[in-house]
Design an enzyme around this catalytic site. Structure first.
Site, PDB file in Angstrom:
ATOM      1  N   LYS B  81     -51.591   5.072  48.572  1.00 59.13           N
ATOM      2  CA  LYS B  81     -50.835   4.392  47.507  1.00 59.13           C
ATOM      3  C   LYS B  81     -49.535   3.842  48.113  1.00 59.13           C
ATOM      4  O   LYS B  81     -48.863   4.535  48.891  1.00 59.13           O
ATOM      5  CB  LYS B  81     -50.513   5.392  46.398  1.00 59.13           C
ATOM      6  CG  LYS B  81     -49.844   4.763  45.169  1.00 59.13           C
ATOM      7  CD  LYS B  81     -49.560   5.823  44.085  1.00 59.13           C
ATOM      8  CE  LYS B  81     -49.044   5.182  42.806  1.00 59.13           C
ATOM      9  NZ  LYS B  81     -48.774   6.192  41.750  1.00 59.13           N
ATOM     10  N   SER B 161     -50.472   4.727  37.126  1.00 56.69           N
ATOM     11  CA  SER B 161     -50.045   3.731  38.070  1.00 56.69           C
ATOM     12  C   SER B 161     -50.872   3.633  39.343  1.00 56.69           C
ATOM     13  O   SER B 161     -50.857   2.594  40.011  1.00 56.69           O
ATOM     14  CB  SER B 161     -48.596   4.010  38.454  1.00 56.69           C
ATOM     15  OG  SER B 161     -48.511   5.226  39.198  1.00 56.69           O
ATOM     16  N   SER B 185     -50.462   9.397  36.227  1.00 53.89           N
ATOM     17  CA  SER B 185     -50.762   8.273  37.118  1.00 53.89           C
ATOM     18  C   SER B 185     -51.861   8.505  38.145  1.00 53.89           C
ATOM     19  O   SER B 185     -52.286   7.573  38.822  1.00 53.89           O
ATOM     20  CB  SER B 185     -49.492   7.847  37.867  1.00 53.89           C
ATOM     21  OG  SER B 185     -48.676   7.070  37.034  1.00 53.89           O
TER      22      SER B 185
END
Lengths: 493, 496, 95
Positions: B81, B161, B185
């Site tokens: 990420k 997210s 997330s």
């Protein structure tokens, strides 16, 4: 009595007396190797951004980890201020934007400081003692530094100081004069230097004071205060307070009101000036720093620190008065610096303490002041002075010769006894030699002899002549006694 | 073990074993994924691809494997990420303000992975500063969910997210990915892309080097295709870190070894407050089915109460923006990141750089956070929200006196269409209604794919555990996984 | 509680985010939407409840007072939009 003392501090305005009220916030840099929350060096004076870690530069994802030594020093200082140590305290973020403040917040302690209420006692000239309450002491980060004079259009930011550990020490508004303000700062500096928690070096900014000043009519409530930022010498503190108090009195007496504001002291002009920043009203949005947990201390650790505290100035002063019989004034002067007190104790080890104190204050400190030196770099150590004093006490040398010997060692070095021996400075106590010199002086000055007989007070002139003739080596008491007999001056009383 | 024709079909566990057995090389596996990534650019799962670095790392891994000194993840290609700082590789946090930021340091979690021999394929897309539940707030445009509703060509969000990581794992563009979870997330995107997402206990993984959103809630975790893979990943990601004051020194057990233990004798709590009005019936149906599966395997199902559940989300939307408003103050255009041109003075420089650098949702949250911390409002909002956090943590503590783990739905619904919720912040926030409680209390939670909606979109179930009891969470998640037998796959409509 | 345009302008100023005038009113609406929603927290009786300080049950870690970091001004300033001689450079700050 108390009322008259207070009244003596009032400032006379054109419409009557005013009282000054002063409180202080002192930032004292913890003497540590590394910063409060990062492993970068806290040393002063490196190349730009050389003592900066990614934490200090607030790079994304960087996190603070606290330096145990800094916590210990805050606790030690708190104990030295006879303050309450809070076993649980909290680090908060104080949010504001400034190029010196890379993360956009300063990690500080707001609601729950590590140290609570304490006190500092001030000994003022005239024997008065004033207690200044300490409201709190907390740990916080220093900011970086912006240089504005490198370019017309730009400021240059150096973060070397950013994150260095500071102790902010906040007093109660307990000071009533510029002298008290200066005395407080001196005393606080002495305490932290005794403790070794801050080097107290005001030139390098290791200690800075924000001074809150207000004035009021005696007996009335507190007036509106102005904060004078970053006053960085003892002298400036009293100048700044005096100027600011006078400024406020002038405004009030002209029918004006004081605006609460932050001011800075211009040491060259000797005045304070409003810092009219474009900043809107501050709203620091304090909240507990979620990157840190509450700071919880073990009582056992605090006790251990307490046991390791050195003797502090107040206790030392009491002991010097008690054990050495020094006056409060002498003791106060001597304990002001730990090095000076240590020097005194070595000097006074086996001689009359009052003589040692006088010698230290008049001879040693006088010469140091003249040369712009401190006790730490005195060219003559306590041991050599002690031997000079012992020779003087034993009557081996006179007081005048003692000073000469000190001067010789001061400039050229050497051993006191050897200098006295080699230069033949030993005091003449042999009565026949002194009598001889007395006879010679009397024979050469018959007119003076008659004058002295009429006015015995003039005998001193003969003493001087005899001392001169003997190269200062004659024992003054012996000279006196022989002269008195020979000139027929009656013993006093 | 016979290798599948396409090595991208391997689970991480199988790939690891095949690499160790030298049935496949890391370079071969890495090339497979690099070409899959190249072919899947339509999913916009990656912000930065790092093929050269990946191949260099794969070569090193192969050399070690050849010498027989392969480490636990030797040669395993992963996606990271783009919130984890990676030394020498641009790290954007999905924001224009960090568009050209190249960290001179490596986050602890990714360093742990490289120390275990893993290979980095690239940096995945995310909501800007991890603020979002759909990936739509990314400066780099939303990643796209590999799943589409039956008979529809409508692009769906991959959740957020960690949407890029979820899309990449779901579309087999990597063996596993890292995510971070502040309010859901990891778990919410995992649920809506049909993969496994684990948020560990707060303090289990170091936060050092991860771009901070809300410090008291953020936690890194793995996103994988199986529960076993999540166990393997967490084993390497977790560590106690002297550089993170909130990382906790609790031993890391052998997670993989524990997942097969079954749920016999475990007491599984069903929190009644998670049955919310307006949730699609298939959510509650799946939840009931999950409880049945566990019961059938010998678990005892108990109803528990978490009375303050409904206040978790609003409390979160005070605490998280408050912390974010302060955490994001460092993005000021002075030391790194975007700086506005033509600033007249320093304040102008701050205001323009931040207005240009932050997107709408980030600005909204920074303003809310600034407001709730401001003078006169702090106690009414922030202090109250932190008190409610205490009540929520107490709810869980009481529930865990009655059970060993909790079973809940992971999300209130399946993936939704791009643009569908982006104009209504509050309805977007509601995506995290089942996940956010866990963050507020710092507990571990996993989302496991468990079924499909009538439209053929994946749904997940969530297991919540006691602090530092990831082992029970994984073990229970594994039981759900085995019972669900989730084998559905998105059609590869994106493959070019 | 709700915000008005002046409040939004003030907090935008505090947050150092330039907010063009035409964005103020929409922001008022958006923030008030969120604030109205969080208002339900007022239903909760929080009397006597301590605010959560940390979800982690441990003592604050402390490091030794040893210099372990710094000394790399190149790395610290490598990403600077404007720099000179290892300084970060910003428009002139008037103190």
């Amino acid at each position: 009595m108390a009322a008259s003392k207070a009244a003596s501090k009032y400032i006379e305005g054109s419409t009557g007396p005013w009282e000054i009220v002063i409180g202080m916030e002192v930032h004292a840099q913890v003497s540590s190797n590394a910063k409060l929350f990062s492993g970068a060096s806290a040393e002063f004076g490196a190349e730009p951004n050389a003592h900066v870690s990614f934490v200090d530069a607030a790079m994304p994802g960087m996190l603070p980890v606290i330096n145990r030594f800094c916590v210990e020093q805050a606790v030690r200082t708190g104990l030295g201020l006879k303050a309450k140590i809070n076993l649980e305290s909290v680090f908060d973020r104080k949010n504001y934007f400034y190029p010196d403040q890379p993360s956009g917040y300063q990690i500080s302690q707001y609601k729950y400081p590590v140290v609570g209420e304490g006190e500092v006692m001030l000994d003022l000239a005239g024997g008065e003692t004033v207690r200044v309450g300490i409201e709190r002491l907390h740990l916080e980060q220093d900011a970086g530094k912006s240089l504005h004079d490198q370019s017309a259009d730009y400021s240059f930011v150096d973060l070397n100081r950013a994150g260095v550990a500071l102790m902010e020490i906040v007093t109660r508004p307990d000071m009533r004069s510029a002298d008290e303000a200066a005395a407080f700062l001196r005393k606080l500096r002495a305490i932290v230097r005794y403790l070794g928690t801050c080097d107290g070096n005001m030139d390098e900014g290791s200690m800075r004071a924000d001074v809150n000043v207000s004035v009021r009519r005696p007996g009335e409530g507190l007036g509106t205060r102005c904060e004078i930022k970053n006053v960085n010498s003892m002298r400036f503190v009293s100048h700044a307070v005096e100027f600011e108090a006078r400024r406020q009195i002038d405004i009030l007496e002209a029918g004006g009101t004081i605006r609460q504001e932050t001011r800075q002291f211009d040491s060259r002009a000797g005045e304070t000036r409003s810092m009219r920043s474009k900043e809107d009203a501050h709203d620091y949005r304090y909240f507990p720093d979620p990157d840190l947990l509450p700071l919880v201390l073990d009582q056992a650790w605090v006790t251990e620190i307490e046991r390791s505290l050195p003797e502090l100035p107040d206790a030392k002063k009491d002991r010097f008065m008690r054990d050495y019989g020094l006056s409060p004034y002498d003791a106060g002067v001597i304990v002001a610096e730990r090095e000076l007190a240590d020097y005194f104790e070595a000097l006074a080890a086996d001689v009359e303490p009052k003589a040692a104190a006088n010698w230290l204050n008049n001879e040693v400190l006088g010469r140091l002041n003249r040369d712009g030196r401190t006790i730490a770099d005195s060219p003559v150590d306590a041991g050599a002075n002690n031997r000079i004093l012992k020779m003087m006490a034993a009557g081996t040398i006179s007081g005048k010769i003692a000073k000469d010997v000190l001067d010789i060692i001061w400039s050229d070095g050497g051993d006191p006894e050897e200098i006295v021996k080699a230069r033949g400075l030993t005091q003449v106590t042999d009565t026949s030699a002194i009598e001889k010199a007395v006879e010679a002086v009397i024979a050469a000055n018959p007119a003076k002899v008659e004058e002295v007989k009429a006015k015995p007070k003039l005998a001193g002139w003969f003493v001087g002549q005899v001392m001169k003739a003997t190269g200062g080596k004659a024992n003054p008491q012996a000279v006196n006694a022989i002269l008195k007999t020979r000139l027929g001056i009656p013993e006093e009383g | 073990m016979p290798l599948p024709a396409n090595p991208a079909e391997l689970t991480l566990a199988d790939a690891r074993d095949a690499l160790r057995a030298r049935a496949i090389s890391s370079v071969e596996l890495t090339r497979t994924f690099l070409s899959a990534i190249e072919g899947a650019r339509g999913l916009n799962a990656f912000i930065t691809e790092t093929p050269e670095r990946a191949l260099a790392m794969a070569e090193d891994a192969d050399a070690r494997l050849a010498n027989g000194d392969g480490r636990p993840l030797e040669g395993v290609p992963l996606a990271i990420k783009d919130l984890f700082c990676t030394r020498g590789v641009r790290t954007t946090a999905g924001s224009r303000i960090l568009d050209n930021f190249v960290p001179p340091y490596e986050s602890t979690v990714t360093q742990n992975l490289w120390n275990a021999g893993a290979v980095m394929l690239g940096k995945t897309n995310l909501d800007e500063f991890a603020m979002g539940s759909s990936n739509e707030t990314s400066f780099y445009k939303s990643a796209i969910n590999p799943w589409r509703a039956k008979g529809s060509n409508q692009d769906l969000v991959p959740g957020g997210s960690s949407g890029g990581s979820a899309a990449a794992v779901s579309a087999h563009l990597c063996l596993a990915a890292t995510g971070t979870d502040t309010g859901g997330s990891i778990r919410q995107p995992a649920a809506v892309t049909g993969i496994v997402g684990l948020k560990p206990t707060y303090g289990r993984c170091s936060r050092w080097g991860i771009v901070a959103f809300a410090s008291s809630l953020d936690q890194a975790g793995p996103m994988t295709r199986t529960v076993r893979d999540a166990a393997i990943m967490l084993q390497q990601m977790a560590s106690v870190d002297a550089k993170d004051s909130t990382s906790v020194d609790v031993p890391v057990p052998d997670y993989e070894a524990g997942i097969d233990a079954g749920v016999k004798g475990l007491r599984i709590g069903i929190p009644k407050e998670y049955r919310i009005d307006g949730a699609p019936p298939e959510i509650n149906a799946l939840w009931a089915k999950g409880a049945e599966w566990l019961k059938a395997q010998g678990a005892e199902i108990v109803e528990v109460s978490l009375p303050h559940t409904k206040y978790a989300l609003p409390a979160y939307y005070i605490v998280a923006p408050a912390e974010a408003s302060s955490n994001l103050a460092r993005y000021d255009g002075v030391r790194y990141g975007h700086r506005a041109s033509n600033a007249s003075d320093i304040i102008d420089l701050y205001e323009k750089s931040r207005a240009e650098g932050f997107g709408a949702e980030v600005q909204r949250r920074v303003l809310i956070g600034t407001y709730v911390l401001s003078a006169g409002y702090y106690d009414a909002y922030y202090t109250r929200a932190q008190k409610i956090r205490t009540l929520i943590a107490q709810d869980f503590a009481r529930a865990f006196e009655q059970c060993d783990a909790l079973l809940t739905p992971a999300t209130p619904g399946p993936a939704f269409a791009i643009g569908e919720k982006s104009n209504d912040p509050v309805s977007m926030y509601l995506n995290d209604v089942f996940t956010v409680t866990v963050n507020l209390a710092g507990l571990p939670g996993i989302s496991v794919p468990a079924g499909l909606t009538a439209d053929g979109l994946p749904l997940g179930l969530q297991i919540i555990g006691k602090a530092f009891d990831e082992a029970t969470v994984l073990r229970t998640g594994h039981a759900i996984e085995q019972a669900a037998g989730f084998t559905a796959r998105p059609a590869m409509w994106w493959a070019s | 509680m709700s915000v008005d345009k002046d409040t939004v302008r003030r907090i935008a100023k505090l947050a150092r985010i330039a907010l063009e005038e035409e964005r103020v009113e929409p922001m008022v609406q958006e923030l008030n939407g969120i604030l109205a929603w969080v208002e339900q927290l007022e239903e909760v009786d929080v009397e006597g409840v301590a605010p959560l300080t940390s979800v982690v049950a441990q003592k604050l870690k402390m490091r030794d007072d040893v210099v372990t970091d710094g000394g790399d001004a190149d790395a610290v300033t490598a990403n600077a939009p404007l720099g000179e001689d290892h300084f970060f450079v910003v428009p002139k700050v008037v103190e």
